[in-house]
Scaffold this motif. Structure first.
Motif, PDB file in Angstrom:
ATOM      1  N   PRO A   2      15.158   0.746 -15.280  1.00 43.96           N
ATOM      2  CA  PRO A   2      14.132   0.790 -14.239  1.00 43.96           C
ATOM      3  C   PRO A   2      12.984   1.677 -14.712  1.00 43.96           C
ATOM      4  CG  PRO A   2      15.896   2.298 -13.688  1.00 43.96           C
ATOM      5  CD  PRO A   2      16.335   1.543 -14.922  1.00 43.96           C
ATOM      6  N   ASP A   3      11.788   1.466 -14.168  1.00 40.81           N
ATOM      7  CA  ASP A   3      10.705   2.359 -14.552  1.00 40.81           C
ATOM      8  C   ASP A   3      10.566   3.533 -13.592  1.00 40.81           C
ATOM      9  OD1 ASP A   3       9.829  -0.093 -13.228  1.00 40.81           O
ATOM     10  OD2 ASP A   3       8.280  -0.332 -14.707  1.00 40.81           O
ATOM     11  N   CYS A   4      11.363   3.539 -12.541  1.00 34.44           N
ATOM     12  CA  CYS A   4      11.305   4.630 -11.571  1.00 34.44           C
ATOM     13  C   CYS A   4      12.632   4.710 -10.820  1.00 34.44           C
ATOM     14  CB  CYS A   4      10.155   4.373 -10.581  1.00 34.44           C
ATOM     15  SG  CYS A   4       9.982   5.639  -9.317  1.00 34.44           S
ATOM     16  N   ILE A   5      13.021   5.928 -10.497  1.00 33.68           N
ATOM     17  CA  ILE A   5      14.179   6.172  -9.635  1.00 33.68           C
ATOM     18  C   ILE A   5      13.667   6.913  -8.408  1.00 33.68           C
ATOM     19  CG2 ILE A   5      16.403   7.351  -9.390  1.00 33.68           C
ATOM     20  CD1 ILE A   5      16.689   7.143 -12.470  1.00 33.68           C
ATOM     21  N   VAL A   6      14.021   6.428  -7.228  1.00 30.29           N
ATOM     22  CA  VAL A   6      13.683   7.122  -5.981  1.00 30.29           C
ATOM     23  C   VAL A   6      15.009   7.576  -5.386  1.00 30.29           C
ATOM     24  CG1 VAL A   6      12.643   6.952  -3.700  1.00 30.29           C
ATOM     25  CG2 VAL A   6      11.626   5.707  -5.616  1.00 30.29           C
ATOM     26  N   ILE A   7      15.192   8.885  -5.306  1.00 31.18           N
ATOM     27  CA  ILE A   7      16.484   9.424  -4.875  1.00 31.18           C
ATOM     28  C   ILE A   7      16.291  10.409  -3.727  1.00 31.18           C
ATOM     29  CG2 ILE A   7      16.433  11.261  -6.634  1.00 31.18           C
ATOM     30  CD1 ILE A   7      19.514  10.851  -6.892  1.00 31.18           C
ATOM     31  N   ALA A   8      17.148  10.292  -2.730  1.00 31.19           N
ATOM     32  CA  ALA A   8      17.125  11.224  -1.601  1.00 31.19           C
ATOM     33  C   ALA A   8      17.935  12.457  -1.976  1.00 31.19           C
ATOM     34  CB  ALA A   8      17.726  10.564  -0.366  1.00 31.19           C
ATOM     35  N   SER A   9      17.497  13.594  -1.489  1.00 31.64           N
ATOM     36  CA  SER A   9      18.194  14.840  -1.768  1.00 31.64           C
ATOM     37  C   SER A   9      18.321  15.649  -0.487  1.00 31.64           C
ATOM     38  CB  SER A   9      17.418  15.644  -2.811  1.00 31.64           C
ATOM     39  OG  SER A   9      18.057  16.883  -3.065  1.00 31.64           O
ATOM     40  N   HIS A  10      19.392  16.412  -0.404  1.00 35.04           N
ATOM     41  CA  HIS A  10      19.527  17.342   0.719  1.00 35.04           C
ATOM     42  C   HIS A  10      18.889  18.664   0.314  1.00 35.04           C
ATOM     43  CE1 HIS A  10      22.868  18.246  -1.951  1.00 35.04           C
ATOM     44  NE2 HIS A  10      22.932  19.433  -1.406  1.00 35.04           N
ATOM     45  N   ARG A  11      18.751  19.537   1.249  1.00 36.19           N
ATOM     46  CA  ARG A  11      18.221  20.858   0.935  1.00 36.19           C
ATOM     47  C   ARG A  11      19.267  21.608   0.097  1.00 36.19           C
ATOM     48  NH1 ARG A  11      13.174  20.839   2.240  1.00 36.19           N
ATOM     49  NH2 ARG A  11      12.665  20.091   4.300  1.00 36.19           N
TER      50      ARG A  11
END
Length: 135
Positions: free
Chosen positions: A99-108
């Motif tokens: 992929p050319d980009c990774i979008v990842i959610a993160s917690h605090r």
């Protein structure tokens, strides 16, 4: 815009998966592909005997169905479920599928993350492409 975006999806309550999906849609535009990836962590061998027989198969089917349902709401999206350690497996998948980009959610992050490292931090440090972190 990106041609192929990877969105690791965790079903944990403290991660903003919806925010990551919205960001991926914006970054993909009308023509970009979005790959949703869920990593099923391996159950330690000492704990397997405490789980009902067939639990792992039923849990995997439920995750696959939920991820496929999410993918069906996004244009040009596909769902993938794999097993392994989340951080390393996301990176391996990204290396294999480019992929050319990774979008990842993160917690605090908390003290535990400072000592052990979080999945998002590992992905940011070692990804072969751009990474957007959503909080």
């Amino acid at each position: 815009m990106y041609a192929h975006i990877l969105v690791p999806v965790s079903f944990d309550q403290d991660r903003d998966s919806k925010g990551a999906l919205r960001a991926a849609q914006l970054l993909a535009g009308e023509t970009g592909r979005i790959s949703l990836l869920h990593v099923i962590e391996q159950v330690p061998s000492y704990a397997i005997s405490y789980l009902p027989q067939g639990y792992a198969n039923e849990a995997r089917k439920a995750v696959e169905a939920e991820l496929a349902e999410i993918a069906s709401t996004l244009p040009n999206a596909s769902a993938h479920v794999v097993e392994g350690h989340s951080g390393r497996t996301i990176l391996d998948w990204a290396e294999a599928h480019e992929p050319d980009c990774i979008v990842i959610a993160s917690h605090r992050p908390g003290m535990q993350d400072l000592l052990l490292g979080s999945t998002a931090a590992k992905v940011v440090r070692h990804a072969p492409c751009a990474v957007h972190v959503i909080r």
